[in-house]
Every structure is written in C-alpha cells, then in structure tokens.
Design an enzyme around this catalytic site. Sequence first.
Site, PDB file in Angstrom:
ATOM      1  CE  LYS A  59     -11.143   7.689  37.136  1.00  0.00           C
ATOM      2  NZ  LYS A  59     -10.202   6.639  36.755  1.00  0.00           N
ATOM      3  CD  GLU A  88      -9.715  12.118  53.331  1.00  0.00           C
ATOM      4  OE1 GLU A  88      -8.533  12.297  53.694  1.00  0.00           O
ATOM      5  OE2 GLU A  88     -10.692  12.449  54.025  1.00  0.00           O
ATOM      6  CB  CYS A 126      -2.280   8.859  51.758  1.00  0.00           C
ATOM      7  SG  CYS A 126      -3.389   7.809  52.690  1.00  0.00           S
ATOM      8  CD  GLU A 175       1.950  12.182  48.434  1.00  0.00           C
ATOM      9  OE1 GLU A 175       1.444  12.561  47.366  1.00  0.00           O
ATOM     10  OE2 GLU A 175       1.287  11.613  49.328  1.00  0.00           O
TER      11      GLU A 175
HETATM   12  P1  NAD Z   1      -4.273  10.723  41.017  1.00  0.00           P
HETATM   13  O1  NAD Z   1      -4.686  12.063  41.514  1.00  0.00           O
HETATM   14  O2  NAD Z   1      -3.375  10.659  39.867  1.00  0.00           O
HETATM   15  O3  NAD Z   1      -5.559   9.860  40.621  1.00  0.00           O
HETATM   16  C1  NAD Z   1      -6.614   9.623  41.519  1.00  0.00           C
HETATM   17  C2  NAD Z   1      -7.875   9.335  40.728  1.00  0.00           C
HETATM   18  O4  NAD Z   1      -8.294  10.540  40.081  1.00  0.00           O
HETATM   19  C3  NAD Z   1      -7.699   8.298  39.619  1.00  0.00           C
HETATM   20  O5  NAD Z   1      -8.839   7.469  39.572  1.00  0.00           O
HETATM   21  C4  NAD Z   1      -7.597   9.156  38.379  1.00  0.00           C
HETATM   22  O6  NAD Z   1      -7.969   8.496  37.200  1.00  0.00           O
HETATM   23  C5  NAD Z   1      -8.575  10.270  38.721  1.00  0.00           C
HETATM   24  N1  NAD Z   1      -8.435  11.506  37.919  1.00  0.00           N
HETATM   25  C6  NAD Z   1      -7.347  11.957  37.256  1.00  0.00           C
HETATM   26  N2  NAD Z   1      -7.635  13.103  36.599  1.00  0.00           N
HETATM   27  C7  NAD Z   1      -8.934  13.384  36.865  1.00  0.00           C
HETATM   28  C8  NAD Z   1      -9.823  14.434  36.457  1.00  0.00           C
HETATM   29  N3  NAD Z   1      -9.423  15.415  35.648  1.00  0.00           N
HETATM   30  N4  NAD Z   1     -11.078  14.413  36.914  1.00  0.00           N
HETATM   31  C9  NAD Z   1     -11.503  13.432  37.739  1.00  0.00           C
HETATM   32  N5  NAD Z   1     -10.715  12.402  38.135  1.00  0.00           N
HETATM   33  C10 NAD Z   1      -9.440  12.376  37.711  1.00  0.00           C
HETATM   34  O7  NAD Z   1      -3.663   9.943  42.277  1.00  0.00           O
HETATM   35  P2  NAD Z   1      -2.981   8.484  42.319  1.00  0.00           P
HETATM   36  O8  NAD Z   1      -1.624   8.576  41.721  1.00  0.00           O
HETATM   37  O9  NAD Z   1      -3.920   7.465  41.798  1.00  0.00           O
HETATM   38  O10 NAD Z   1      -2.863   8.256  43.891  1.00  0.00           O
HETATM   39  C11 NAD Z   1      -1.768   8.685  44.659  1.00  0.00           C
HETATM   40  C12 NAD Z   1      -2.134   9.913  45.470  1.00  0.00           C
HETATM   41  O11 NAD Z   1      -3.267   9.620  46.290  1.00  0.00           O
HETATM   42  C13 NAD Z   1      -1.046  10.322  46.432  1.00  0.00           C
HETATM   43  O12 NAD Z   1      -0.896  11.715  46.421  1.00  0.00           O
HETATM   44  C14 NAD Z   1      -1.576   9.860  47.796  1.00  0.00           C
HETATM   45  O13 NAD Z   1      -1.069  10.563  48.903  1.00  0.00           O
HETATM   46  C15 NAD Z   1      -3.040  10.074  47.616  1.00  0.00           C
HETATM   47  N6  NAD Z   1      -3.797   9.274  48.571  1.00  0.00           N
HETATM   48  C16 NAD Z   1      -4.427   9.924  49.607  1.00  0.00           C
HETATM   49  C17 NAD Z   1      -5.121   9.199  50.563  1.00  0.00           C
HETATM   50  C18 NAD Z   1      -5.839   9.909  51.695  1.00  0.00           C
HETATM   51  O14 NAD Z   1      -6.743   9.310  52.266  1.00  0.00           O
HETATM   52  N7  NAD Z   1      -5.483  11.121  52.057  1.00  0.00           N
HETATM   53  C19 NAD Z   1      -5.173   7.806  50.474  1.00  0.00           C
HETATM   54  C20 NAD Z   1      -4.501   7.177  49.413  1.00  0.00           C
HETATM   55  C21 NAD Z   1      -3.826   7.929  48.461  1.00  0.00           C
END
Ligand code: NAD
Length: 491
Positions: free
Chosen positions: A172, A247, A281, A382
């Site tokens: 997803k 992550e 990130c 962040e």
């Molecule tokens: P997000 O948490 O909003 O979404 C991430 C994913 O989770 C999306 O596919 C979203 O649809 C899904 N999601 C949302 N609600 C959910 C639920 N209830 N159940 C299951 N899945 C759900 O994050 P984002 O805005 O897409 O990404 C940015 C964040 O990601 C930042 O905080 C960034 O630091 C982090 N990030 C971390 C790394 C790492 O390796 N540590 C790498 C890249 C990004």
Amino acid sequence: MKLKNYIGGQWQDPENGQYIQDIDPGNGELIAEVPASSTRDAERAIEAARQAYDSWRKVPAPKRGEILYTVGQILKERKHELAQKMTREMGKVYTEAAGDVQEGIDMAFYMAGEGRRSFGYTTPSELPDKFAMATRDSVGVAGIITPWNFPMAIPTWKIFPALVCGNTVVFKPASETPWLAHELVSILDQAGVPAGVVNLVFGSGSVVGETLISDPRVNLISFTGSNETGRHVAKVAGEGLKRVSLELGGKNAIIVLDDADLDLAVDGILWSAFGTTGQRCTACSRLIVQKGIYQRLEQRLAERIGQLRLGHGLDAQTDVGPLINAGAVDKVHHYVTIGQQEGARLVVGGHPANDGAYAKGHYYAPTLFADVAPTMRIATEEIFGPVLSMIAVDDLDEAVGVNNRVTYGLSSSIFTQDVNRAFRAIRDLATGIVYINAGTIGAEIHLPFGGTRGTGNGHREAGTAALDFFSEWKAVYVDYSGRLQRAQIDA
Ligand code: NAD
C-alpha cells in the site's frame, strides 16, 4: 490515465468505483486518477498473497534472486523515464529522483545476490552424532506501507528483501505517489514474479492500511512514515502479534566544530538541509555550531541559501523543488511562525513562494534561523521542510548533548579535522547513522538503515539487517546416533 490495483496477477478497478487525483505538486497538473480502494479490495489482495505463499516460499532462493536481478535490469533501462515521472509526481529535482531510482536498482542487484547467500550457520551439537544448524525461513504475508518522499527507494528496500526471503506481499503506497508504485509493480510483473506474490492496493491509510495492520492473515508489517501513524500501527499490529518494523521521523543535526573545513561544511549543510526540499527523514534541520565559527558560518549560509533557485524539479536550473502539497506549506509556515514567537532570529526565507510561476505549485523559500535554543519547538519537532535552525555551543561535549536531547535518533554528522574528536563523536552520538565530514544524508543500500529511540522500534532496513527482519530463524537438529539422546541431561 486511470490506475488500477494489481491483485492475484490481474489489474483491477476498485470495487467501489471511487478514485482520487494524483497531482504534480510543482504545477498543479493532473497526473492520474487513483483507486480509493475499499476494505474488500485489500482483503482480496491479502487472500491472493496468502494463496501464493505456499508455492513462492518453495521456489529456490537463487531463483527468486534471479527474478530480482531482472527487475534491476529493467529499472536500470528505465531509470531516466522513471526519474522524470517521479519528479512530476513527488516534486524532487530530477537528479535526486534519479538517485532515488538508483537506490532501487542497487537494492535489486544486492538482494538478487542474497538469493545465493542468505547465510545461516552450523554449530557443533553438545551431543555426539548430532548435527545442528540455523537456517532462514520465510515469515508469510508481508504488509508493506510506505510514505511519499522516496517513491521508489523505500518500496524496493522493503519488497525486494521480503521476496528474496520467500514472503508474499501486499503493498500500500502513499496516496501522493501511486504512479511510481504502479510502475514498480508493473516491472515486477514483467520480470516474472508469479501471480499473487506481489499485490498492489491503492487507497487511504485509514481503509487499506488499517486492513493490512489488523487482518490476521498478514504476518508482518513493514512501515515507514510519521511517528503518529507508526505508534498506531504498532498498537494495532502488536495486538495481532505481528512482526512490525517502524521507520519513523527524524530531527537530524550537523555539528560544525571550530576546526572544520568551512567550504566542505557549507556544501554538506546545504545538500542535507535543502535537498528534497527538506523532506527526507534524514534531512538536517539542526545545525549545532561551535561559537568560534558561528558568525562566519551564518554569513556564508545566508549568502548561499539566498542564491538557491526554487522551481519545478524538471527545470535544469532548479535547486529546490516544491513541497508535496498545500498542507505541507501550511505546516512549514506554522513552524516558522512558532520559531519567531519563540525568539529565534530569522536570517533568510520564512515565507511561502506563491507569485508568478510559483502560483500553481507548493513552494516555500529555503529558510535559516539563528540564535535557536535547543529547547525551542523548531529545534525539537520534525518540520519536514526547508527550515534550518542554528544552535551555538561551546565545545564537542555540549554539541553531543544537544544532538542527543531530542526524542528522535536517525542521523547525525560532524565536521572536524581532528581525528580524536571525530572518534569521540562516533562513540557518543546516539543515532543509528553517523557521518564524519559529510552531511546527514547519503545512506548506501548495503549498510543497516534506521534510527534509535523515537525514530523506530529497533529494526534496521537494508544490508543483511533487512534479512533479519524479513525471515524467521529456524533451528534444525539432526540426530544420527540411532538412540534417544537428551540435551542437557545426557551431555
Ligand atoms: P504518514 O505516516 O502520514 O503515512 C505513511 C503511510 O502510512 C502512508 O502510506 C499512509 O497512507 C499510511 N497510513 C496512514 N494512516 C494509516 C493507518 N491508520 N494504518 C495504516 N497505514 C496508515 O507519513 P508520510 O507523511 O507519508 O511520510 C512522512 C514521514 O515519514 C515523516 O515523518 C518522515 O520522517 C518519515 N520517513 C521516515 C523514514 C525512515 O526511514 N525513518 C524514511 C522516509 C520518511
């Protein structure tokens, strides 16, 4: 263009007939209509993955690796075109998008090789005429949930090790970057991944994501995203005793000591803070600077940041592309306002760019704050945008203390010419990744990737660490003595 889900080897419309739009964040152009799938679509994908699992886990791992090798070759041939698509869909400048695709290529070839390695070990038994070994086994159905900021790299970092270890996948992707997910899954199909082994379901986190984390047929969840969502995923998936890798966010810092090579430090800072418009990130959002060099560094940065050119990522002149959407612009600006209220000094930037050519996109001027206290919200939370905060310190010990005081622990970096101080920093910086004389970004795919403390739950991606997450250890004892031998009793 209307995208379709990929379930059990078939491209399918969502059963509810509902779609959302995929928009270029740099100019507002419509790219695609994307299924807003239902729970039922997600459940069918899980069932397809469940059905395919028993035969896929028995395909010899070198054969699974060969398919990944073919995936790597196709990605390589299509690198330029995929990077262009990524820039349109996600906004990062073309050269960075090409790097994102390259991570996928590297991971494909690396995991193809793991098909012929995936080493276990043998060890002597404590009993005579008995053989003991530990082998890697598959886990089952893997739910892969990804963010939008690395549309190719992050999915490949999860899907390729999952496949080489013999798991099947329901993927997803983030709603903001479905096109690249579609292209990746088409390539897996073209390379010969059997029907049902990889399934793709577009849709919201609250419907499709929620189904993956709660369905008992899913054995493992690999999630990258925000802390807030990650905590929820851990709770729901933990309730079902799933294996969960998280992550999450970062608040990464670069330390610059008085003896640093200033030119090198300035280049490293700009690349880390404003590359991908600060939406990595591992992006550097705190600059921890020894007082002797602070003023000079501030001046140099103000000059160079002022010269950064904002624009669409496909324009060769552009240094910094758009943010992902209007919400991101609001969030960044909200933090800039908080910074000013907290008493930080705004040096450059600090406003959205929405006139002229910028009107149809989501642009924000690269921003520098000075005189930031380590406790301010802009120095602890962040922001995920092009905002950098300078914090002054007396010495290395104070710098390390400031670095380690935030709840996140992903990446850190130090610029110094003193080898003793560099090694003390390596020892004391409490992050999963440490760079010496380089910025906070630039992870390579064969080393473990991930963070400490609030950045995750202790797992690592990439390298052989990925195999540890996507496989189960199986201990095997072969007794060839022909009699009952009791461990711990007859030894
Ligand atoms: P997000 O948490 O909003 O979404 C991430 C994913 O989770 C999306 O596919 C979203 O649809 C899904 N999601 C949302 N609600 C959910 C639920 N209830 N159940 C299951 N899945 C759900 O994050 P984002 O805005 O897409 O990404 C940015 C964040 O990601 C930042 O905080 C960034 O630091 C982090 N990030 C971390 C790394 C790492 O390796 N540590 C790498 C890249 C990004």
